[in-house]
Design a protein around this motif. Structure first.
Motif, PDB file in Angstrom:
ATOM      1  N   ALA A  53       8.314  59.982 -40.624  1.00  0.00           N
ATOM      2  CA  ALA A  53       8.497  58.179 -41.324  1.00  0.00           C
ATOM      3  C   ALA A  53       8.409  57.828 -42.527  1.00  0.00           C
ATOM      4  CB  ALA A  53       6.929  56.605 -39.768  1.00  0.00           C
ATOM      5  N   ARG A  54       7.307  58.569 -43.653  1.00  0.00           N
ATOM      6  CA  ARG A  54       7.218  58.758 -44.611  1.00  0.00           C
ATOM      7  C   ARG A  54       8.718  59.169 -45.129  1.00  0.00           C
ATOM      8  NH1 ARG A  54       2.338  60.647 -43.687  1.00  0.00           N
ATOM      9  NH2 ARG A  54       2.716  62.533 -43.100  1.00  0.00           N
ATOM     10  N   ALA A  55       8.958  60.097 -45.048  1.00  0.00           N
ATOM     11  CA  ALA A  55      10.261  60.974 -45.233  1.00  0.00           C
ATOM     12  C   ALA A  55      11.414  59.639 -45.060  1.00  0.00           C
ATOM     13  CB  ALA A  55      10.247  61.489 -44.066  1.00  0.00           C
ATOM     14  N   LEU A  56      11.333  58.589 -43.683  1.00  0.00           N
ATOM     15  CA  LEU A  56      12.677  57.785 -43.861  1.00  0.00           C
ATOM     16  C   LEU A  56      11.937  56.708 -44.841  1.00  0.00           C
ATOM     17  CD1 LEU A  56      12.665  57.771 -39.978  1.00  0.00           C
ATOM     18  CD2 LEU A  56      14.476  58.423 -41.553  1.00  0.00           C
ATOM     19  N   GLY A  57      11.129  56.487 -45.128  1.00  0.00           N
ATOM     20  CA  GLY A  57      10.326  55.286 -46.433  1.00  0.00           C
ATOM     21  C   GLY A  57       9.872  54.024 -45.324  1.00  0.00           C
ATOM     22  N   ALA A  58       9.477  54.349 -44.190  1.00  0.00           N
ATOM     23  CA  ALA A  58       8.636  53.129 -43.758  1.00  0.00           C
ATOM     24  C   ALA A  58       7.525  52.771 -44.240  1.00  0.00           C
ATOM     25  CB  ALA A  58       9.003  54.126 -42.357  1.00  0.00           C
ATOM     26  N   GLU A  59       7.561  51.180 -43.524  1.00  0.00           N
ATOM     27  CA  GLU A  59       5.837  50.557 -43.919  1.00  0.00           C
ATOM     28  C   GLU A  59       5.060  51.304 -43.084  1.00  0.00           C
ATOM     29  OE1 GLU A  59       5.164  46.755 -43.449  1.00  0.00           O
ATOM     30  OE2 GLU A  59       6.728  46.529 -44.629  1.00  0.00           O
ATOM     31  N   ALA A  60       5.581  51.628 -42.042  1.00  0.00           N
ATOM     32  CA  ALA A  60       4.091  51.982 -40.861  1.00  0.00           C
ATOM     33  C   ALA A  60       5.013  53.055 -40.033  1.00  0.00           C
ATOM     34  CB  ALA A  60       3.141  50.929 -40.520  1.00  0.00           C
ATOM     35  N   ALA A  61       4.241  54.000 -39.082  1.00  0.00           N
ATOM     36  CA  ALA A  61       4.532  53.981 -38.001  1.00  0.00           C
ATOM     37  C   ALA A  61       3.079  54.004 -37.044  1.00  0.00           C
ATOM     38  CB  ALA A  61       4.123  56.143 -38.305  1.00  0.00           C
ATOM     39  N   VAL A  62       3.698  53.558 -36.322  1.00  0.00           N
ATOM     40  CA  VAL A  62       2.699  52.878 -35.487  1.00  0.00           C
ATOM     41  C   VAL A  62       2.959  53.596 -33.822  1.00  0.00           C
ATOM     42  CG1 VAL A  62       1.703  50.927 -33.678  1.00  0.00           C
ATOM     43  CG2 VAL A  62       2.986  50.940 -35.405  1.00  0.00           C
ATOM     44  N   VAL A  63       1.321  54.243 -33.320  1.00  0.00           N
ATOM     45  CA  VAL A  63       1.319  55.503 -32.212  1.00  0.00           C
ATOM     46  C   VAL A  63       0.502  54.734 -31.496  1.00  0.00           C
ATOM     47  CG1 VAL A  63       1.396  57.759 -31.012  1.00  0.00           C
ATOM     48  CG2 VAL A  63       2.488  57.258 -33.107  1.00  0.00           C
ATOM     49  N   LEU A  64       0.617  54.192 -30.128  1.00  0.00           N
ATOM     50  CA  LEU A  64       0.178  53.284 -28.774  1.00  0.00           C
ATOM     51  C   LEU A  64      -0.015  54.183 -27.948  1.00  0.00           C
ATOM     52  CD1 LEU A  64       2.431  50.679 -28.029  1.00  0.00           C
ATOM     53  CD2 LEU A  64       0.548  50.737 -29.857  1.00  0.00           C
TER      54      LEU A  64
END
Length: 167
Positions: A53-64
């Protein structure tokens, strides 16, 4: 993400200013591993997901916390509730999920497709655009060949399974 140069990947979307949030319904704890360090697989997979997610530039990575490998047999209402909450919290313009074949007939991926489609469809006119990730037939074989014939997805012995039913 399609291979087409015109396609917008999560990385391109984030780079162009879109808010990108990646979601995994499970920790991936039931999958295969080659790690001999004793690290719990679920924790390892969450870290890999977060790093991606960080590498993609995502604002957040949510893991349920739904049980990996069990999504088709878990309470669909509870899973849809969690997805609905995420949609309400992040108010996306676009939702991207697995196509009906789950990329390679993975039961959890197919269940994610079904649950996300149900939630977004139930939103009616207020629904974000819904797109499905599909892979053209033969694409994973090309990836495997490029990787020197490596086992690109551990435990998956037929790279032609990816995209076998792609529209």
């Amino acid at each position: 993400v399609a291979a087409s140069p015109r396609a917008t990947s999560a990385w391109n979307a984030a780079r162009l200013g879109a808010r990108v949030v990646l979601v995994s319904l499970t920790h991936g704890e039931a999958g295969p591993t080659r790690d001999a360090s004793g690290t719990a697989l679920g924790a390892q997979r969450v870290e890999e997901f977060s790093a991606a997610a960080r590498a993609l530039g995502a604002e957040a990575a949510v893991v349920l916390d739904h049980a990996d490998g069990m999504l088709p047999w878990l309470d669909h209402t509870a899973i849809e509730h969690d997805i609905r909450q995420l949609v309400a919290a992040h108010r996306p313009d676009v939702v991207v999920t697995f196509d009906a074949d789950g990329l390679y007939w993975h039961p959890d991926h197919i269940s994610v497709h079904e649950r996300v489609t149900a939630v977004v469809s139930a939103l009616g006119h207020a629904a974000p655009a819904l797109f499905y990730v599909s892979m053209p037939p033969g694409q994973m074989r090309a990836v495997a060949a490029r990787a020197g014939g490596a086992d690109v997805v551990p435990g998956l012995h037929d790279p032609d399974a990816f995209g076998a039913a792609a529209p």
